[in-house]
Write a protein that holds these residues in place. Structure first.
Motif, mmCIF file in Angstrom:
data_model
loop_
_atom_site.group_PDB
_atom_site.id
_atom_site.type_symbol
_atom_site.label_atom_id
_atom_site.label_comp_id
_atom_site.label_asym_id
_atom_site.label_seq_id
_atom_site.Cartn_x
_atom_site.Cartn_y
_atom_site.Cartn_z
ATOM 1 N N GLU A 1 9.270 -33.413 5.307
ATOM 2 C CA GLU A 1 10.488 -34.527 4.841
ATOM 3 C C GLU A 1 11.275 -33.570 5.397
ATOM 4 O OE1 GLU A 1 12.097 -36.694 1.382
ATOM 5 O OE2 GLU A 1 10.293 -36.862 1.909
ATOM 6 N N THR B 1 15.998 -32.807 5.355
ATOM 7 C CA THR B 1 16.935 -33.407 5.020
ATOM 8 C C THR B 1 18.443 -32.825 5.487
ATOM 9 O OG1 THR B 1 18.116 -31.478 3.323
ATOM 10 C CG2 THR B 1 16.803 -33.309 2.465
ATOM 11 N N ALA C 1 12.143 -30.826 3.147
ATOM 12 C CA ALA C 1 12.210 -30.837 1.809
ATOM 13 C C ALA C 1 10.613 -30.438 1.435
ATOM 14 C CB ALA C 1 12.796 -32.323 1.978
#
Length: 52
Positions: free
Chosen positions: A10, A12, A29
């Motif tokens: 993940e 950002t 992340a």
């Protein structure tokens, strides 16, 4: 395909761009060990970005 994906991460990002470049860096992340690589569409495929 140049590489075989093994993990899902993940990240950002900020959607702000300036002259075609991201204004802010992409940040890692976390690893998503709860998501299989086969559950993620290839880059460029999938949902269309929201217009706004």
């Amino acid at each position: 395909m140049l590489v075989d994906p093994e993990l899902v991460a993940e990240i950002t990002v900020d959607t702000a761009q300036e002259r075609g470049s991201w204004r802010h860096p992409v940040r890692f992340a976390r690893l998503r060990l709860d998501v299989a690589v086969t559950d993620v569409p290839p880059f460029g495929a999938g949902a269309e970005p929201a217009s706004g």
